[in-house]
Design an enzyme around this catalytic site. Sequence first.
Site, PDB file in Angstrom:
ATOM      1  CB  CYS A 201      -0.936   0.013   1.205  1.00 30.47           C
ATOM      2  SG  CYS A 201      -2.021   1.462   1.225  1.00 30.47           S
TER       3      CYS A 201
ATOM      4  CB  CYS B  45      -0.491   2.461   4.100  1.00 31.95           C
ATOM      5  SG  CYS B  45      -2.292   2.308   3.978  1.00 31.95           S
TER       6      CYS B  45
END
Length: 177
Positions: free
Chosen positions: A131, A134
């Site tokens: 991700c 993230c």
Amino acid sequence: MELEQLLNSVPEYAKDLKLNMGGVLRQTELTEQQAWGTAVACAIAARNPQLRESVLGEAAKHLNEQALFAAKAAASVMGMNNIFYRFRHLSTNPKYGAMPARLRMQVIAKHGSDPIDFELWCLAVSAMNGCGVCVDSHENVLREKGVSEEAVLAAIRIASTIHGLAAILDVEADPIA
């Protein structure tokens, strides 16, 4: 199975991973709690039962109960968040980015461990789960709190080594592969 015993069972073609595991857990850029918490969170995220149990067994010698709880919590909440935020990032529909998550994430604020360590564990799991949003978010928080790029990369070394070991252990456990 003890972690050392598990590492000794790694086949010759993956010897680099075995040797790396010993080194990445002793990196001077990380505290013992940071290194072992990263290992716990990543071993859970890697989803290999042998590796997870071996790392958890060894980590219990290096982490107190609260740090162990927080490392598990980091793996748990990132397992959810990484999918959700990666979807929003990858989707070309801008409406998803404006919609609320509506997912509970209270453990991020209530894990009871060192906030920098928890952030580091979340970063490592986010890297494993791919991700980018993230990864950027956690890396930015860490850098703003004064964590060095060397420490960030040390955590990622642990994540990458554990990810590689989990893949090899999965292959070796499946005679068809």
